[in-house]
Design an enzyme around this catalytic site. Structure first.
Site, PDB file in Angstrom:
ATOM      1  N   SER A 164      55.057  24.842  76.134  1.00  0.00           N
ATOM      2  CA  SER A 164      53.499  24.903  76.191  1.00  0.00           C
ATOM      3  C   SER A 164      53.056  25.776  75.034  1.00  0.00           C
ATOM      4  CB  SER A 164      53.228  26.055  77.353  1.00  0.00           C
ATOM      5  OG  SER A 164      51.713  26.514  77.251  1.00  0.00           O
ATOM      6  N   TYR A 177      54.541  34.130  80.769  1.00  0.00           N
ATOM      7  CA  TYR A 177      54.690  32.453  80.919  1.00  0.00           C
ATOM      8  C   TYR A 177      54.976  32.035  79.318  1.00  0.00           C
ATOM      9  CZ  TYR A 177      52.820  27.702  81.136  1.00  0.00           C
ATOM     10  OH  TYR A 177      52.927  26.339  81.115  1.00  0.00           O
ATOM     11  N   LYS A 181      58.052  29.787  78.085  1.00  0.00           N
ATOM     12  CA  LYS A 181      58.060  28.480  77.505  1.00  0.00           C
ATOM     13  C   LYS A 181      58.459  28.348  75.851  1.00  0.00           C
ATOM     14  CE  LYS A 181      56.093  26.359  80.846  1.00  0.00           C
ATOM     15  NZ  LYS A 181      56.981  25.013  81.417  1.00  0.00           N
TER      16      LYS A 181
HETATM   17  N1  LIG Z   1      48.305  21.978  82.976  1.00  0.00           N
HETATM   18  C1  LIG Z   1      48.261  22.783  81.631  1.00  0.00           C
HETATM   19  O1  LIG Z   1      47.467  23.255  81.187  1.00  0.00           O
HETATM   20  C2  LIG Z   1      49.831  22.897  80.933  1.00  0.00           C
HETATM   21  C3  LIG Z   1      50.162  23.227  79.725  1.00  0.00           C
HETATM   22  C4  LIG Z   1      51.144  23.476  79.174  1.00  0.00           C
HETATM   23  C5  LIG Z   1      52.215  23.146  79.976  1.00  0.00           C
HETATM   24  N2  LIG Z   1      52.242  22.847  81.494  1.00  0.00           N
HETATM   25  C6  LIG Z   1      53.324  23.022  81.907  1.00  0.00           C
HETATM   26  O2  LIG Z   1      53.330  21.412  82.743  1.00  0.00           O
HETATM   27  C7  LIG Z   1      54.271  21.315  83.597  1.00  0.00           C
HETATM   28  C8  LIG Z   1      53.456  20.544  84.824  1.00  0.00           C
HETATM   29  O3  LIG Z   1      52.332  21.249  85.138  1.00  0.00           O
HETATM   30  P1  LIG Z   1      51.100  20.622  85.702  1.00  0.00           P
HETATM   31  O4  LIG Z   1      49.998  21.236  85.046  1.00  0.00           O
HETATM   32  O5  LIG Z   1      51.278  19.248  85.921  1.00  0.00           O
HETATM   33  O6  LIG Z   1      51.281  21.570  87.277  1.00  0.00           O
HETATM   34  P2  LIG Z   1      50.557  21.090  88.830  1.00  0.00           P
HETATM   35  O7  LIG Z   1      49.362  20.025  88.618  1.00  0.00           O
HETATM   36  O8  LIG Z   1      50.318  22.321  89.412  1.00  0.00           O
HETATM   37  O9  LIG Z   1      51.862  20.169  89.143  1.00  0.00           O
HETATM   38  C9  LIG Z   1      53.023  21.010  89.323  1.00  0.00           C
HETATM   39  C10 LIG Z   1      54.274  20.092  90.024  1.00  0.00           C
HETATM   40  O10 LIG Z   1      55.205  20.879  90.096  1.00  0.00           O
HETATM   41  C11 LIG Z   1      55.781  21.094  91.522  1.00  0.00           C
HETATM   42  N3  LIG Z   1      56.325  22.540  91.559  1.00  0.00           N
HETATM   43  C12 LIG Z   1      55.813  23.660  91.368  1.00  0.00           C
HETATM   44  N4  LIG Z   1      56.813  24.767  91.251  1.00  0.00           N
HETATM   45  C13 LIG Z   1      57.789  24.112  91.664  1.00  0.00           C
HETATM   46  C14 LIG Z   1      59.055  24.537  91.882  1.00  0.00           C
HETATM   47  N5  LIG Z   1      59.342  25.822  91.843  1.00  0.00           N
HETATM   48  N6  LIG Z   1      60.261  23.646  92.180  1.00  0.00           N
HETATM   49  C15 LIG Z   1      59.796  22.365  92.085  1.00  0.00           C
HETATM   50  N7  LIG Z   1      58.598  21.985  92.188  1.00  0.00           N
HETATM   51  C16 LIG Z   1      57.674  22.756  91.838  1.00  0.00           C
HETATM   52  C17 LIG Z   1      54.425  20.939  92.120  1.00  0.00           C
HETATM   53  O11 LIG Z   1      54.350  20.666  93.691  1.00  0.00           O
HETATM   54  P3  LIG Z   1      54.738  21.943  94.735  1.00  0.00           P
HETATM   55  O12 LIG Z   1      53.874  22.759  94.774  1.00  0.00           O
HETATM   56  O13 LIG Z   1      54.755  20.991  95.974  1.00  0.00           O
HETATM   57  O14 LIG Z   1      56.054  22.129  94.505  1.00  0.00           O
HETATM   58  C18 LIG Z   1      53.518  19.893  91.440  1.00  0.00           C
HETATM   59  O15 LIG Z   1      54.248  18.742  91.733  1.00  0.00           O
HETATM   60  C19 LIG Z   1      54.573  22.864  84.027  1.00  0.00           C
HETATM   61  O16 LIG Z   1      55.949  23.070  83.446  1.00  0.00           O
HETATM   62  C20 LIG Z   1      53.670  23.574  83.182  1.00  0.00           C
HETATM   63  O17 LIG Z   1      54.024  24.811  82.842  1.00  0.00           O
HETATM   64  C21 LIG Z   1      51.003  22.681  81.832  1.00  0.00           C
END
Ligand SMILES: NC(=O)c1ccc[n+]([C@@H]2O[C@H](COP(=O)([O-])OP(=O)(O)OC[C@H]3O[C@@H](n4cnc5c(N)ncnc54)[C@H](OP(=O)(O)O)[C@@H]3O)[C@@H](O)[C@H]2O)c1
Length: 273
Positions: A164, A177, A181
């Protein structure tokens, strides 16, 4: 419970409607946290380019619903916690038994259960963040690396980790967080140095991407938040999936240890997530 879609279950998804390169033909991938958001977009792109995927997430029903949107025979799903060693081992056994090998591991599952200053953060919550985002990421790589049935080294596999921009510069409200990262980025370099020449390890570092995860950072004020981005908008999951595809494909066969910032120009303009 392992769920394998039957050939009659579903028509081919919309992502297959236009011809695309088949960089993942014959390849097998695991994408963690792929029932929605960035992980689902990554899994869809791998399949659209000819690959097969195993997707994971905690909630079995949502995961099964996501799996049902893939073309028949391209996906299996296994529900569990990314920070649970038994779940990781079960996924590796399942992928070995189902596909006979592994080519791409995308460590996408990540959490941020807390918004506030690091002085207010309970240490138990800090440990949980480390457990999922950092130890979990390492645990998935170890599980793939040590599983003989996956031939991960022999197939010259690769890993893509989700970091991130919060790991590049401190970000208000999500400081710890960001610490996790930053660790993911360092882990990416460390693993790249250790696992070459067989296995490549890279990462992407997005700014705000419009998913459930980041809603608190933009909901109700998207125009205001987007104004900090030179490219004029927040990210969408496909913006991240495209870069992950580059790292995971043979296009990047001389690239390892890198983290690509995907931020619409935010950091260049002096912004933070
Ligand atoms: N969105 C952003 O702005 C952003 C920015 C930088 C980095 N990221 C990174 O991108 C990645 C994905 O984020 P996203 O934005 O796509 O999130 P999201 O839409 O909330 O999706 C998260 C996914 O991970 C699963 N999950 C959450 N906690 C989990 C756990 N402990 N074990 C297994 N599965 C888990 C969730 O399903 P369940 O709830 O059913 O487990 C869901 O499928 C993360 O690593 C996040 O830190 C996101």
């Amino acid at each position: 419970m392992v769920r394998q879609r039957s050939i009659n279950e579903e028509k081919i998804g919309t992502c297959m409607s236009t011809p695309v390169a088949q960089r993942f033909a014959g390849k097998v991938a695991i994408v963690t946290g792929a029932s929605r958001g960035i992980g689902l977009a990554i899994a869809k792109r791998i399949v659209a380019e000819g690959g097969r995927v195993c997707i994971t997430a905690r909630k079995e029903e949502a995961l099964a619903e996501a799996a049902a949107t893939f073309p028949p025979g391209t996906v299996t799903s296994l529900a569990g916690k990314a920070d649970d060693p038994e779940h990781r081992a079960a996924v590796m056994d399942h992928v070995a038994a189902t596909y006979g090998g592994l080519d791409v591991l995308v460590n996408n599952a990540g959490i941020n259960p807390f918004y506030g200053t690091t002085m207010e953060l309970e240490l138990g919550a800090a440990r949980k963040l480390l457990e999922v985002n950092v130890i979990g990421t390492l645990g998935w790589v170890q599980a793939a690396y040590h599983h003989d049935g996956l031939a991960f080294k022999e197939r010259r596999g690769n890993v893509v980790n989700l970091a991130s921009v919060a790991g590049k510069v401190p970000s208000e409200g999500i400081g710890f967080y960001g610490v996790t990262k930053a660790a993911v980025m360092h882990l990416t370099m460390t693993l790249a140095a250790e696992l070459g020449p067989e296995i490549r390890v890279n990462a992407v570092a997005p700014a705000v991407v419009k998913t459930d995860f980041a809603k608190a950072l933009y909901e109700g004020r998207e125009a205001e938040v987007s104004a900090d981005y030179p490219l004029g908008r927040l990210g969408v999951p496909d913006d991240i999936a495209g870069a992950v595809m580059y790292f995971a494909a043979a296009d990047a066969e001389w690239v390892t240890g890198q983290t690509l910032v995907l931020d619409g120009g935010l950091l260049s303009a002096g912004g933070t997530a």
